[in-house]
Design a protein around this motif. Sequence first.
Motif, PDB file in Angstrom:
ATOM      1  N   VAL A 270       0.843  -1.149   0.107  1.00 29.45           N
ATOM      2  CA  VAL A 270       0.118  -0.269  -0.004  1.00 29.45           C
ATOM      3  C   VAL A 270       0.834   1.141   0.320  1.00 29.45           C
ATOM      4  O   VAL A 270       0.610   2.167  -0.764  1.00 29.45           O
ATOM      5  CB  VAL A 270      -0.799  -0.047   1.066  1.00 29.45           C
ATOM      6  CG1 VAL A 270      -1.707   1.386   1.627  1.00 29.45           C
ATOM      7  CG2 VAL A 270      -2.144  -1.005   1.091  1.00 29.45           C
ATOM      8  N   GLU A 271       2.031   1.149   0.659  1.00 31.28           N
ATOM      9  CA  GLU A 271       3.022   2.400   0.922  1.00 31.28           C
ATOM     10  C   GLU A 271       3.477   2.509  -0.467  1.00 31.28           C
ATOM     11  O   GLU A 271       3.669   3.882  -1.027  1.00 31.28           O
ATOM     12  CB  GLU A 271       3.761   2.289   2.185  1.00 31.28           C
ATOM     13  CG  GLU A 271       3.064   2.283   3.490  1.00 31.28           C
ATOM     14  CD  GLU A 271       4.082   2.135   4.531  1.00 31.28           C
ATOM     15  OE1 GLU A 271       5.244   1.983   4.137  1.00 31.28           O
ATOM     16  OE2 GLU A 271       3.724   2.514   5.539  1.00 31.28           O
ATOM     17  N   ARG A 273       2.692   1.525  -3.426  1.00 32.15           N
ATOM     18  CA  ARG A 273       1.562   2.072  -4.470  1.00 32.15           C
ATOM     19  C   ARG A 273       1.240   3.499  -4.220  1.00 32.15           C
ATOM     20  O   ARG A 273       1.268   4.243  -5.137  1.00 32.15           O
ATOM     21  CB  ARG A 273       0.231   1.135  -4.319  1.00 32.15           C
ATOM     22  CG  ARG A 273       0.500  -0.154  -4.721  1.00 32.15           C
ATOM     23  CD  ARG A 273      -1.052  -1.227  -4.588  1.00 32.15           C
ATOM     24  NE  ARG A 273      -0.822  -2.461  -4.834  1.00 32.15           N
ATOM     25  CZ  ARG A 273      -0.910  -3.073  -6.277  1.00 32.15           C
ATOM     26  NH1 ARG A 273      -1.162  -2.407  -6.913  1.00 32.15           N
ATOM     27  NH2 ARG A 273      -0.849  -4.289  -6.165  1.00 32.15           N
ATOM     28  N   TRP A 274       1.052   4.039  -3.091  1.00 32.44           N
ATOM     29  CA  TRP A 274       0.776   5.426  -2.652  1.00 32.44           C
ATOM     30  C   TRP A 274       2.002   6.279  -3.214  1.00 32.44           C
ATOM     31  O   TRP A 274       1.818   7.430  -3.807  1.00 32.44           O
ATOM     32  CB  TRP A 274       0.515   5.712  -1.292  1.00 32.44           C
ATOM     33  CG  TRP A 274       0.393   7.170  -0.973  1.00 32.44           C
ATOM     34  CD1 TRP A 274       1.219   7.704   0.036  1.00 32.44           C
ATOM     35  CD2 TRP A 274      -0.504   7.744  -1.367  1.00 32.44           C
ATOM     36  NE1 TRP A 274       0.776   9.127  -0.005  1.00 32.44           N
ATOM     37  CE2 TRP A 274      -0.178   9.187  -0.793  1.00 32.44           C
ATOM     38  CE3 TRP A 274      -1.860   7.929  -2.244  1.00 32.44           C
ATOM     39  CZ2 TRP A 274      -1.011  10.411  -1.166  1.00 32.44           C
ATOM     40  CZ3 TRP A 274      -2.535   9.269  -2.562  1.00 32.44           C
ATOM     41  CH2 TRP A 274      -2.043  10.195  -1.992  1.00 32.44           C
ATOM     42  N   GLN A 275       3.312   5.847  -3.125  1.00 34.82           N
ATOM     43  CA  GLN A 275       4.275   6.562  -3.445  1.00 34.82           C
ATOM     44  C   GLN A 275       4.344   6.778  -5.008  1.00 34.82           C
ATOM     45  O   GLN A 275       4.769   7.648  -5.559  1.00 34.82           O
ATOM     46  CB  GLN A 275       5.784   5.970  -2.994  1.00 34.82           C
ATOM     47  CG  GLN A 275       6.892   6.424  -3.630  1.00 34.82           C
ATOM     48  CD  GLN A 275       8.243   6.159  -2.756  1.00 34.82           C
ATOM     49  OE1 GLN A 275       8.746   6.647  -1.844  1.00 34.82           O
ATOM     50  NE2 GLN A 275       8.594   5.205  -3.411  1.00 34.82           N
ATOM     51  N   GLU A 277       1.845   6.622  -6.753  1.00 33.34           N
ATOM     52  CA  GLU A 277       0.669   7.523  -7.156  1.00 33.34           C
ATOM     53  C   GLU A 277       1.170   9.152  -7.113  1.00 33.34           C
ATOM     54  O   GLU A 277       0.747   9.993  -7.653  1.00 33.34           O
ATOM     55  CB  GLU A 277      -0.613   7.302  -6.569  1.00 33.34           C
ATOM     56  CG  GLU A 277      -1.679   8.382  -6.879  1.00 33.34           C
ATOM     57  CD  GLU A 277      -2.962   8.057  -6.379  1.00 33.34           C
ATOM     58  OE1 GLU A 277      -3.715   9.025  -6.128  1.00 33.34           O
ATOM     59  OE2 GLU A 277      -2.909   6.946  -5.695  1.00 33.34           O
ATOM     60  N   VAL A 278       1.875   9.253  -5.839  1.00 36.94           N
ATOM     61  CA  VAL A 278       2.454  10.603  -5.647  1.00 36.94           C
ATOM     62  C   VAL A 278       3.433  11.297  -6.441  1.00 36.94           C
ATOM     63  O   VAL A 278       3.209  12.060  -6.864  1.00 36.94           O
ATOM     64  CB  VAL A 278       2.797  10.591  -4.119  1.00 36.94           C
ATOM     65  CG1 VAL A 278       3.761  11.899  -3.903  1.00 36.94           C
ATOM     66  CG2 VAL A 278       1.753  10.480  -3.061  1.00 36.94           C
ATOM     67  N   CYS A 427       6.412   8.054   0.327  1.00 34.67           N
ATOM     68  CA  CYS A 427       5.175   7.045   0.722  1.00 34.67           C
ATOM     69  C   CYS A 427       4.253   7.751   1.960  1.00 34.67           C
ATOM     70  O   CYS A 427       3.522   7.233   2.156  1.00 34.67           O
ATOM     71  CB  CYS A 427       5.801   5.858   1.159  1.00 34.67           C
ATOM     72  SG  CYS A 427       7.127   5.748   2.530  1.00 34.67           S
ATOM     73  N   ASP A 430       1.136  13.821   1.552  1.00 34.91           N
ATOM     74  CA  ASP A 430      -0.035  14.215   1.810  1.00 34.91           C
ATOM     75  C   ASP A 430      -0.339  15.387   1.076  1.00 34.91           C
ATOM     76  O   ASP A 430       0.369  16.455   1.050  1.00 34.91           O
ATOM     77  CB  ASP A 430      -0.614  14.547   3.330  1.00 34.91           C
ATOM     78  CG  ASP A 430      -1.897  14.581   3.561  1.00 34.91           C
ATOM     79  OD1 ASP A 430      -2.682  14.712   2.576  1.00 34.91           O
ATOM     80  OD2 ASP A 430      -2.222  14.867   5.006  1.00 34.91           O
TER      81      ASP A 430
END
Length: 609
Positions: A270-271, A273-275, A277-278, A427, A430
């Motif tokens: 999850v971390e 994947r979020w990185q 996307e960021v 990761c 925000d």
Amino acid sequence: MPVTAAAIARFVRADYAGAVFWQVAMFGLPVVVLGRLDAVAAATYGVVWTIAQSLYLVTSGMGQSMVAHGAAEPGRAEEARRALVRRSLRLVVPAAVVVAAGAPLVLWVFGEHYAETGAAALALAALSAIPNVVTASTVSTARVRQRMGVLFAVPASVTVLVVTGSWLLMPALGITAVGLSWLLAQLVVAGAILLTRAPWLPPPLGPKLDTARATLLLRRVGAAPFGGAMTGWALRERLSGGSTSVVVEVGPADGPGALLKAADTARGSVELRWQTEVLNRLHTDPRIRHWAVLVPRVLSDGEVRGSYYAVESRLAGAVSAAGLVDPALRRRLAASAIATVSELHRCTSEVVRVGDDDLRRWVHDRMAVVRRRLPPALRADARRLEQELADGLRGRRLAVGWTHGDYGPGNILTGPDGRVVGVVDWCNADPRGLLALDVMGFLILSGVVAEGEQLGDLVVRWLAQTPPPAHDVVARSQRMHGGELVDERVLCLLAWLQHVAQSLVKSPQYGANPVWMRRNVRAVVQQRPRCSVRVRPCRRARPSPQRVPGSNPARWPVVHRVCAAAGPCGPPPRSCSPPSSSRPGPPPPARPRPSTATSHWATRTRPGR
């Protein structure tokens, strides 16, 4: 993950091989007893094992149910495994203890000979069902996550140990040797499983296990990331990573390389994947197109056998932590780091009223992570600290925007001159973060590196000083973006809370280390300084541009603002384009000398000097 004939064949091959070994242990041992002893002993062992096997069936049945429910959500396999272990132990432990204690009475029903010769074997075999909860739950989880090596290794190891131990000990102990072998084999394999999952291991053992896990993770990922333009790329040097993730350099035989990052757990995936996307969002945001050159690009990403990977471009520069040790570079590095992140903040900032969702992300969720690791005696203090922080921020008009979330020396790359040339590890980013936390987080983490002390000790010392160290830097950063100003002590506590919560979530080793918890978490909670949040309205700001020659984005200006006499603060300028000319602008306005009460950090980290 697509279902292919090769994937099915690979899974069936591993699962079938492991099942064959397990069947040998379950149903082949009576034949071994018959050949090694005699028919009477084999008959007694048959009754003993039939009773003991009923305890094994509890975990087996729950494991089958977990596989059926968890196959659609492999990311929750670890959570399901813990629930399986917890519920199985509630049934197996009392039943195994009762059977072990009453083994002579249970076998007396079949005859006096059975009670005399098989009671010890039944007691030992019944107790072996307790560690079997760990081994069986591991195999069930491996089926959900398609871990072929675990599917084969665990049952094969138990079988080899049981059969070998029984064969060697039966001439001396009779069928008691079989029950003893079952217990020892289950304890050894379950102990090895628990050891590999231990959150905190001694230094000689921990790195070796992490290396073995990382090697297996890279083997699962294989050559999947290297397609298209990256055909022919290979693994190079392993750079970092722990038990559930790995970072390794990849690239062609000759030429610049990239970074392959892979994660093996649900949280790590999850971390990562979020990185991913960021990074994509930062590079496509028109407001910071000039600034995004400091951020890696995602070259490829995907999922292989339950493990997520991403290939990122590798930026030039070195980790900035080494520069903080050198007094000659410390001031320049700190000024460049604060100026760099402030430019990101300036281009994406907006003033909003803090609501419940903001408080949940900034305070409540993070304090819940910390509170779970605290002893019961300190949880009330943690709740009071949490409530004071939330009450002080609720309803305030504060500046928010893109924040890094872990803006420390370890995630900043610098050039030989100490200026920032890259920012990595996004990761925890925000898009609606409290902007002042990046600056405060950098200041306290830099202090940890430069002063060589624990985070908790530094935070307690900063909170006790009046005014806090670097208070003018933090205040200037808040004024630059408009909104209201939050007391520096509150920002210090919020930055501390952010860092320790992220550390506890990323690696359970921190929470399992009593020294780390005492020095970095309990020390701050025990002090529990009252958060009398002082919020000051920002006055109207006059931009005072300060341009630095050169085309390096790390040297582009940050618009420093000086508070005027009256009036509310207007919105920050939205023009974030790079300087059109390399000519230096007007010199910055003269600044008064800091007072003697200001610490050396206020002087060393002042942007623009």
